[in-house]
Design a protein around this motif. Structure first.
Motif, PDB file in Angstrom:
ATOM      1  N   GLY A 137       0.744  -1.332  -0.056  1.00 55.04           N
ATOM      2  CA  GLY A 137      -0.289   0.046   0.396  1.00 55.04           C
ATOM      3  C   GLY A 137       0.506   1.113   0.581  1.00 55.04           C
ATOM      4  N   ARG A 138       0.591   2.010  -0.398  1.00 54.24           N
ATOM      5  CA  ARG A 138       0.943   3.262  -0.693  1.00 54.24           C
ATOM      6  C   ARG A 138       0.516   4.339   1.145  1.00 54.24           C
ATOM      7  N   ASP A 139      -0.357   4.733   1.394  1.00 56.75           N
ATOM      8  CA  ASP A 139       0.126   5.444   2.718  1.00 56.75           C
ATOM      9  C   ASP A 139      -0.851   4.972   4.100  1.00 56.75           C
ATOM     10  N   GLU A 140      -1.659   5.830   4.857  1.00 56.68           N
ATOM     11  CA  GLU A 140      -2.500   4.741   5.724  1.00 56.68           C
ATOM     12  C   GLU A 140      -4.232   4.013   5.500  1.00 56.68           C
ATOM     13  N   ALA A 141      -4.140   5.117   4.198  1.00 53.33           N
ATOM     14  CA  ALA A 141      -5.795   4.543   3.824  1.00 53.33           C
ATOM     15  C   ALA A 141      -5.426   3.231   3.601  1.00 53.33           C
ATOM     16  N   ASP A 142      -4.082   2.028   3.154  1.00 56.89           N
ATOM     17  CA  ASP A 142      -4.137   0.786   2.634  1.00 56.89           C
ATOM     18  C   ASP A 142      -3.848   0.252   4.025  1.00 56.89           C
ATOM     19  N   ASN A 143      -4.052   0.448   5.263  1.00 58.71           N
ATOM     20  CA  ASN A 143      -3.217   0.041   6.754  1.00 58.71           C
ATOM     21  C   ASN A 143      -4.907  -0.583   6.507  1.00 58.71           C
ATOM     22  N   VAL A 144      -4.207  -2.281   7.497  1.00 57.95           N
ATOM     23  CA  VAL A 144      -5.554  -3.150   7.894  1.00 57.95           C
ATOM     24  C   VAL A 144      -5.916  -3.406   9.051  1.00 57.95           C
ATOM     25  N   GLU A 145      -6.874  -2.995   9.182  1.00 56.22           N
ATOM     26  CA  GLU A 145      -7.590  -3.251  10.600  1.00 56.22           C
ATOM     27  C   GLU A 145      -7.452  -4.748  10.763  1.00 56.22           C
ATOM     28  N   ILE A 146      -7.054  -5.388  11.722  1.00 56.80           N
ATOM     29  CA  ILE A 146      -6.670  -6.379  12.354  1.00 56.80           C
ATOM     30  C   ILE A 146      -7.936  -6.745  13.602  1.00 56.80           C
ATOM     31  N   ARG A 147      -8.747  -5.889  14.052  1.00 54.29           N
ATOM     32  CA  ARG A 147      -9.305  -6.352  15.214  1.00 54.29           C
ATOM     33  C   ARG A 147     -10.046  -4.989  16.650  1.00 54.29           C
ATOM     34  N   LYS A 148     -10.891  -4.892  16.247  1.00 53.61           N
ATOM     35  CA  LYS A 148     -11.685  -4.332  17.579  1.00 53.61           C
ATOM     36  C   LYS A 148     -12.272  -4.436  18.557  1.00 53.61           C
ATOM     37  N   VAL A 149     -11.703  -4.117  20.152  1.00 55.28           N
ATOM     38  CA  VAL A 149     -11.351  -4.697  20.973  1.00 55.28           C
ATOM     39  C   VAL A 149     -13.011  -3.210  22.012  1.00 55.28           C
ATOM     40  N   GLY A 150     -14.053  -3.478  22.555  1.00 58.22           N
ATOM     41  CA  GLY A 150     -14.452  -2.583  23.030  1.00 58.22           C
ATOM     42  C   GLY A 150     -15.604  -1.696  21.950  1.00 58.22           C
ATOM     43  N   ASP A 151     -16.663  -1.207  22.311  1.00 60.50           N
ATOM     44  CA  ASP A 151     -17.987  -0.499  22.446  1.00 60.50           C
ATOM     45  C   ASP A 151     -17.527   1.147  22.071  1.00 60.50           C
ATOM     46  N   PRO A 152     -17.527   1.820  21.073  1.00 63.81           N
ATOM     47  CA  PRO A 152     -17.364   3.409  21.843  1.00 63.81           C
ATOM     48  C   PRO A 152     -18.742   3.810  22.376  1.00 63.81           C
ATOM     49  N   ARG A 153     -18.202   4.432  23.269  1.00 65.97           N
ATOM     50  CA  ARG A 153     -19.697   4.957  24.156  1.00 65.97           C
ATOM     51  C   ARG A 153     -20.502   5.919  23.529  1.00 65.97           C
ATOM     52  N   ARG A 154     -21.656   5.531  23.620  1.00 68.32           N
ATOM     53  CA  ARG A 154     -22.698   6.738  23.331  1.00 68.32           C
ATOM     54  C   ARG A 154     -23.545   7.889  24.495  1.00 68.32           C
ATOM     55  N   PHE A 155     -22.996   8.287  23.365  1.00 63.62           N
ATOM     56  CA  PHE A 155     -23.583   9.831  24.293  1.00 63.62           C
ATOM     57  C   PHE A 155     -24.874  10.469  24.333  1.00 63.62           C
ATOM     58  N   ASP A 156     -25.608  11.046  25.696  1.00 62.18           N
ATOM     59  CA  ASP A 156     -27.247  11.183  25.384  1.00 62.18           C
ATOM     60  C   ASP A 156     -26.125  12.889  25.105  1.00 62.18           C
ATOM     61  N   PHE A 157     -25.745  13.728  24.960  1.00 61.44           N
ATOM     62  CA  PHE A 157     -25.473  15.123  25.741  1.00 61.44           C
ATOM     63  C   PHE A 157     -24.126  15.544  24.519  1.00 61.44           C
ATOM     64  N   GLN A 158     -24.270  16.482  23.984  1.00 60.48           N
ATOM     65  CA  GLN A 158     -23.593  17.806  22.879  1.00 60.48           C
ATOM     66  C   GLN A 158     -21.416  17.326  23.439  1.00 60.48           C
ATOM     67  N   VAL A 159     -21.202  16.139  22.279  1.00 58.64           N
ATOM     68  CA  VAL A 159     -19.442  15.422  23.191  1.00 58.64           C
ATOM     69  C   VAL A 159     -18.584  16.627  23.348  1.00 58.64           C
ATOM     70  N   ARG A 160     -17.806  16.749  23.870  1.00 61.71           N
ATOM     71  CA  ARG A 160     -16.325  17.691  23.688  1.00 61.71           C
ATOM     72  C   ARG A 160     -14.826  17.220  23.498  1.00 61.71           C
ATOM     73  N   ASP A 161     -14.960  17.984  23.024  1.00 63.18           N
ATOM     74  CA  ASP A 161     -13.293  17.491  23.026  1.00 63.18           C
ATOM     75  C   ASP A 161     -12.032  17.482  23.845  1.00 63.18           C
ATOM     76  N   HIS A 162     -11.185  17.516  23.970  1.00 62.11           N
ATOM     77  CA  HIS A 162     -10.366  17.478  25.026  1.00 62.11           C
ATOM     78  C   HIS A 162     -10.044  18.801  25.532  1.00 62.11           C
ATOM     79  N   VAL A 163      -9.994  19.585  24.597  1.00 62.81           N
ATOM     80  CA  VAL A 163      -9.036  21.120  24.859  1.00 62.81           C
ATOM     81  C   VAL A 163     -10.317  21.555  25.553  1.00 62.81           C
ATOM     82  N   ALA A 164     -12.337  21.364  24.681  1.00 60.04           N
ATOM     83  CA  ALA A 164     -12.830  22.100  25.437  1.00 60.04           C
ATOM     84  C   ALA A 164     -12.726  21.363  27.452  1.00 60.04           C
ATOM     85  N   LEU A 165     -12.779  20.384  27.150  1.00 60.62           N
ATOM     86  CA  LEU A 165     -12.951  19.465  28.537  1.00 60.62           C
ATOM     87  C   LEU A 165     -11.680  20.002  29.125  1.00 60.62           C
TER      88      LEU A 165
END
Length: 429
Positions: free
Chosen positions: A116-144
């Motif tokens: 491959g040429r760049d990160e678009a050609d990287n291959v996912e091996i596995r995912k671990v854990g489910d991203p949390r679902r928020f019921d409010f407007q998510v802040r990024d780390h700078v705002a937090l």
């Protein structure tokens, strides 16, 4: 560095490997330099032998009273001396050109590394854990971080410019706690030896791990010719520089918590907001030095050690194998661990674990004896991995553990390192 004998025996293999990294062929030039150098060396040996023989014959001719022959031999020796000097200069020039080619060659990707040429050609091996679902407007780390009163980019900019941050109070403590947690895990459960290495190194250390000469623009250099380490990989791997180890002493596994300094050359406009990409950051590094037949398994082991940190902190992540065009120059196989950042709504790299094979060992002259008292030695294999990038782990905790009011829960595994603190409250809250 690559083995010149391997290139000499199979130059096409080098060009195939370079093509996998998106690089043009170069084997013909390297082979021509190597061939001419060896021819000059042979000629040099012949000239030196002829000179030595003539020098001995001068004495015999003088003893026999044959002055004409003695003078002819002296002229022959003088001519040989000039030819030897010219041959030595040519050999040094060819050796320098050959070394210049070899020391800028990247490592050979393993056969199972995806092309491959760049990160678009990287291959996912596995995912671990489910991203949390928020019921409010998510802040990024700078705002937090700013809302918690512990993350100050404005003051850092006045002190040092862009890509720096001042952490204060609970966030400063959390960064320290994370590093301690990671070190305790790697030393207590994973068998790594903790090291406090120098943060300034000389040229040969930067050369040994492959940062010099090609990637000097990525480093910071002092006015008295030290390099600030971009990662503890540099001093940790060089602990075995110019060494011959015993097989019984392997594997060696080292870990360190250090500041890291990177110029981020070529990163203009990338990740300018927040702590994702900074000139100074903190990282816990893992380095392994093993026998060649152990390195493939050691890479999987190291990857597991890094993943354990995220699992204990209950942070969702994924593992990807880097394609041939996205790997670092010293690596022959690399896995990246990417943590989920709700503030960016995507996965971002938090660890990179690489098997460098004997690439760095050749540059460092780091060897081992396969058998006790054996005269034969072989090059070590070296591996390195983040376990983890501390600042990015802090970011991931802030964004994944945030509350609706801007507070942040402290992961259970980290609470003992935070004096039992369970939650960071927003400033004024």
């Amino acid at each position: 560095m690559l083995d010149i004998k391997w290139i000499r025996d199979d130059p096409a293999a080098l060009d195939r490997a370079r093509a996998r990294r998106g690089l043009p062929p170069v084997a013909d030039r390297i082979v021509r330099l190597d061939t001419e150098r060896r021819e000059v060396q042979t000629r040099l040996q012949e000239l030196q032998a002829a000179r030595n023989t003539a020098s001995k014959e001068i004495g015999a001719a003088m003893k026999a009273g044959d002055k004409d022959r003695a003078e002819a031999l002296k002229a022959q020796v003088a001519q040989a001396k000039d030819e030897i000097q010219a041959a030595e200069e040519r050999e040094r020039a060819l050796a320098a050109d050959l070394l210049g080619e070899l020391e800028t060659q990247p490592n050979i990707p393993d056969d199972d590394v995806p092309d491959g040429r760049d990160e678009a050609d990287n291959v996912e091996i596995r995912k671990v854990g489910d991203p949390r679902r928020f019921d409010f407007q998510v802040r990024d780390h700078v705002a937090l971080g700013e809302g918690l009163g512990g993350m100050d980019f404005e003051t850092a900019a006045r002190l040092s410019g862009s890509r720096f941050v001042v952490l204060k109070g609970a966030l400063a403590r959390m960064e320290r706690a994370l590093a301690q947690f990671m070190l305790d895990l790697h030393t207590g459960e994973h068998g790594y030896t903790e090291v406090v290495p120098p943060y300034l190194v000389r040229d040969d250390a930067a050369y040994g791990t492959g940062q010099l000469p090609k990637f000097s623009e990525d480093l910071f250099r002092t006015t008295n010719d030290f390099w600030l380490i971009p990662t503890a990989e540099m001093p940790l791997t060089n602990l075995v520089r110019d060494s011959i180890l015993e097989a019984a002493d392997l594997p060696l596994r080292f870990t360190a918590d250090t500041p890291c300094f990177r110029s981020e050359a070529g990163a203009a406009g990338k990740d300018t907001r927040g702590m994702i990409r900074q000139h100074q950051f903190r990282k816990v590094e893992m380095v392994s030095l093993v026998q060649p037949e152990q390195s493939a398994a050691e890479l999987q082991r190291m990857l597991g050690c890094a993943e354990t940190v995220l699992q204990r902190l209950d942070l969702p992540y994924r593992v990807v194998m880097l394609c041939s065009g996205d790997m670092g120059a010293s690596a022959r196989k690399t896995y990246d661990i990417e943590v989920w950042l709700p503030g960016q709504d995507r996965y971002r790299e938090i660890s990179s674990c690489s098997n460098c094979g004997d690439f760095q060992a050749r540059r460092m002259a780091a060897r081992y004896r396969p058998e006790p008292e054996a005269r034969h030695t072989a090059f070590l294999h070296s591996l390195n991995g983040s376990g983890l990038a501390v600042g990015r782990t802090l970011i991931a905790i802030l964004e994944n553990y945030q509350d609706a009011d801007g507070g942040v829960a402290v992961p259970a595994a980290l609470q003992p390192y935070m004096g039992g603190l369970q939650r960071l409250a927003p400033a004024g809250g």
